[in-house]
Design a protein around this motif. Structure first.
Motif, PDB file in Angstrom:
ATOM      1  N   ASP A 156     -43.796  -1.606 -42.871  1.00 32.31           N
ATOM      2  CA  ASP A 156     -43.633  -0.366 -43.627  1.00 32.31           C
ATOM      3  C   ASP A 156     -44.676  -0.322 -44.743  1.00 32.31           C
ATOM      4  O   ASP A 156     -45.506  -1.240 -44.879  1.00 32.31           O
ATOM      5  CB  ASP A 156     -42.197  -0.212 -44.149  1.00 32.31           C
ATOM      6  CG  ASP A 156     -41.837  -1.195 -45.251  1.00 32.31           C
ATOM      7  OD1 ASP A 156     -42.733  -1.923 -45.737  1.00 32.31           O
ATOM      8  OD2 ASP A 156     -40.654  -1.249 -45.634  1.00 32.31           O
ATOM      9  N   SER A 157     -44.626   0.736 -45.545  1.00 31.61           N
ATOM     10  CA  SER A 157     -45.672   0.914 -46.554  1.00 31.61           C
ATOM     11  C   SER A 157     -45.553  -0.091 -47.701  1.00 31.61           C
ATOM     12  O   SER A 157     -46.432  -0.176 -48.551  1.00 31.61           O
ATOM     13  CB  SER A 157     -45.642   2.339 -47.103  1.00 31.61           C
ATOM     14  OG  SER A 157     -44.342   2.636 -47.527  1.00 31.61           O
ATOM     15  N   PRO A 196     -36.938   7.717 -37.557  1.00 31.88           N
ATOM     16  CA  PRO A 196     -36.907   7.572 -39.023  1.00 31.88           C
ATOM     17  C   PRO A 196     -36.002   8.637 -39.661  1.00 31.88           C
ATOM     18  O   PRO A 196     -36.083   9.796 -39.285  1.00 31.88           O
ATOM     19  CB  PRO A 196     -38.361   7.795 -39.454  1.00 31.88           C
ATOM     20  CG  PRO A 196     -39.142   8.059 -38.211  1.00 31.88           C
ATOM     21  CD  PRO A 196     -38.185   8.326 -37.098  1.00 31.88           C
ATOM     22  N   GLN A 217     -42.152   8.224 -42.886  1.00 30.20           N
ATOM     23  CA  GLN A 217     -42.666   6.900 -43.257  1.00 30.20           C
ATOM     24  C   GLN A 217     -44.098   6.723 -42.798  1.00 30.20           C
ATOM     25  O   GLN A 217     -44.439   7.119 -41.687  1.00 30.20           O
ATOM     26  CB  GLN A 217     -41.860   5.788 -42.561  1.00 30.20           C
ATOM     27  CG  GLN A 217     -40.376   5.806 -42.789  1.00 30.20           C
ATOM     28  CD  GLN A 217     -40.007   5.387 -44.198  1.00 30.20           C
ATOM     29  OE1 GLN A 217     -40.815   4.786 -44.908  1.00 30.20           O
ATOM     30  NE2 GLN A 217     -38.787   5.703 -44.613  1.00 30.20           N
ATOM     31  N   LEU A 265     -46.421   3.976 -41.509  1.00 33.87           N
ATOM     32  CA  LEU A 265     -46.254   2.624 -40.956  1.00 33.87           C
ATOM     33  C   LEU A 265     -47.588   2.064 -40.480  1.00 33.87           C
ATOM     34  O   LEU A 265     -48.514   2.820 -40.164  1.00 33.87           O
ATOM     35  CB  LEU A 265     -45.272   2.646 -39.778  1.00 33.87           C
ATOM     36  CG  LEU A 265     -43.848   3.149 -40.067  1.00 33.87           C
ATOM     37  CD1 LEU A 265     -43.006   3.133 -38.791  1.00 33.87           C
ATOM     38  CD2 LEU A 265     -43.158   2.315 -41.141  1.00 33.87           C
ATOM     39  N   ILE A 319     -36.414   0.598 -46.457  1.00 27.59           N
ATOM     40  CA  ILE A 319     -35.993   0.887 -45.077  1.00 27.59           C
ATOM     41  C   ILE A 319     -35.048  -0.206 -44.572  1.00 27.59           C
ATOM     42  O   ILE A 319     -35.314  -1.398 -44.753  1.00 27.59           O
ATOM     43  CB  ILE A 319     -37.211   0.941 -44.124  1.00 27.59           C
ATOM     44  CG1 ILE A 319     -38.166   2.057 -44.527  1.00 27.59           C
ATOM     45  CG2 ILE A 319     -36.779   1.095 -42.677  1.00 27.59           C
ATOM     46  CD1 ILE A 319     -39.452   2.099 -43.708  1.00 27.59           C
ATOM     47  N   LEU A 347     -34.393   4.050 -38.588  1.00 28.18           N
ATOM     48  CA  LEU A 347     -34.972   3.545 -39.841  1.00 28.18           C
ATOM     49  C   LEU A 347     -34.244   4.252 -40.967  1.00 28.18           C
ATOM     50  O   LEU A 347     -34.545   5.401 -41.292  1.00 28.18           O
ATOM     51  CB  LEU A 347     -36.476   3.827 -39.903  1.00 28.18           C
ATOM     52  CG  LEU A 347     -37.343   3.327 -38.737  1.00 28.18           C
ATOM     53  CD1 LEU A 347     -38.817   3.537 -39.036  1.00 28.18           C
ATOM     54  CD2 LEU A 347     -37.087   1.857 -38.451  1.00 28.18           C
TER      55      LEU A 347
END
Lengths: 149, 304
Positions: free
Chosen positions: A88-89, A110, A114, A116, B262, B275
């Motif tokens: 993830d970020s 999601p 997001q 990614l 997340i 997610l």
């Protein structure tokens, strides 16, 4: 002069080989990899490269809230054990195909959009190979989206 | 399909690697731990550890995905916002043809999402003209148009034809050492999707407006677009486009997106992973108006 001509010939040969390899990669992505996305619809993006053992590719993409996605990593038969991870970020690992029997497909949804990062790595061969031969092949990262009619 | 490369010396490998690299370059339900982090900071983070990977791709939403996002946000169909097909004769430079190849494919994707088959067909014809002008004759040929006509009532087949058209166009440009034009086509498609979204916002208050959420979310893809363009900034056409995109980024920088951590939850039966996370932003009407105006100007600059 002879050296220049040799270099020019070598460059042309390499260019031709590169063109052929990437054209074959596109054909591979279209004919083989798209099938891995069914029943999702291919988004139309093309991300493929020729990788050699030990090399990796990275891809950055935004995945949007409430859409359903499939990521499919498509590789030539020469690379049966491709590694595939998603971060993830915040650089937190959220998927590792080692925990999923080396699956090359991941379906996800999601709840919030997001950004990614997908990392695909061709493992280096365990056995020591002759220096004269290196195996390379096409690796494609494909995305499918569920069509919500 | 694999290749055995003889490694007589490192030079050919390095050269071929360089050539190959050139050829291949693009509200949640359940509460989670509320670690609020500004997404602008996160965006910096995700790019900060770019490794020495042989290949790095920056992927934008394709025209098909942009159209799906517009539809799933509850937008309606309005043909008046499409780039008119009468504009096609104005596009004579490679830059304008690439931009409008992206724009027309986004328009036809949007039309196809709303089952507007005749419009889809008309826009495929103009997209073909753009592709022909760029020398991508293999991406959209008469067979593509014929296949579209034969499947005009088959939504799944239409979507497949559109996705294949876009893939063939950008792949052709990438593998023929014209990756800058591929990036321009992606930019044209992305801007058209954003333009349609800003026109279709409607009157629903910002807080509950799903289309506004989609517009805000494009901040994340804008970061990726900027990376993609930066990779090709030595190209004159990209250099001309970049200031406009950077101006748009300045407006987007006023929007702060806060996201929670997340959590992944896999459904044992369907094998689909959710997610789980939540997000919020400070989007306001003045910022939205400013964004809409900026997008309109860029789009008009690309299409008129």
């Amino acid at each position: 002069m002879k050296k220049i001509l040799s270099l020019l010939a070598l460059t042309l040969i390499i260019s031709a080989a590169s063109f052929t390899a990437s054209a074959q990669c596109k054909g591979f992505a279209k004919k083989v990899c798209k099938l891995d996305l069914i029943p999702y619809i291919h988004d139309g993006n093309y991300h493929a490269a020729i990788l050699t053992e030990g090399e990796e590719a990275e891809l950055y993409k935004t995945f949007y809230a409430d859409q359903e996605y499939r990521i499919a990593i498509c590789v030539v038969d020469a690379f049966p054990q491709i590694e595939f991870k998603i971060y993830d970020s915040n650089r937190k690992l959220i998927y590792n195909n080692r925990d999923h029997h080396m699956s090359r497909i991941w379906d996800f949804k999601p709840e919030a959009s997001q950004q990614l990062k997908i990392v695909v790595k061709v493992p280096a061969s365990g056995s020591k190979k002759s220096d004269s031969e290196v195996i390379s092949g096409c690796v494609a990262i494909m995305f499918g989206i569920k069509d919500k009619k | 399909m694999f290749f055995k490369l003889k490694t007589y010396s490192s030079t050919p490998l390095i050269l071929s690697a360089m050539l190959l690299m050139a050829a291949c370059n693009s509200g949640g339900s359940k509460k989670t731990t509320e670690v609020k982090v500004d997404s602008a900071e996160l965006a910096k983070d995700i790019f900060s550890d770019i490794s020495n990977a042989k290949q790095i791709f920056y992927s934008l939403p394709s025209p098909m995905e942009s159209a799906m996002l517009i539809k799933s946000a509850g937008a309606t169909y309005n043909e008046k916002y499409l780039n008119p097909i009468s504009n096609v004769s104005k596009y004579t430079s490679n830059k304008s043809m690439a931009l409008n190849l992206g724009s027309y494919i986004t328009d036809l994707s949007y039309a196809s999402m709303f089952d507007q088959s005749q419009t889809t067909l008309k826009y495929m014809e103009v997209a073909k003209k753009m592709a022909d002008g760029l020398g991508i004759t293999e991406a959209i040929d008469q067979n593509t148009i014929k296949k579209l006509e034969e499947n005009i009532n088959n939504r799944e087949a239409i979507l497949d034809i559109i996705s294949e058209t876009f893939m063939s166009s950008t792949a052709f440009l990438q593998e023929n050492d014209r990756q800058s034009l591929a990036a321009i086509a992606l930019t044209g498609g992305w801007i058209e999707g954003l333009y349609l979204s800003t026109r279709l916002v409607g009157n629903e208050p910002i807080a509950k407006n799903k289309i506004v959420n989609r517009i805000v979310d494009q901040k994340l893809s804008l970061d990726i677009l900027v990376k993609l363009l930066n990779n090709n900034k030595s190209n004159k056409d990209i250099a001309e486009i970049m200031p406009q995109i950077n101006n748009l980024k300045k407006i987007y920088d006023k929007i702060i997106i806060k996201s929670s951590e997340i959590k992944t939850i896999e459904d044992a039966k369907s094998k689909i992973t959710t997610l789980k996370s939540t997000t919020s932003s400070n989007i306001s009407q003045p910022i939205l108006n400013e964004l809409s105006e900026s997008v309109k100007n860029i789009r008009n600059n690309f299409t008129l």
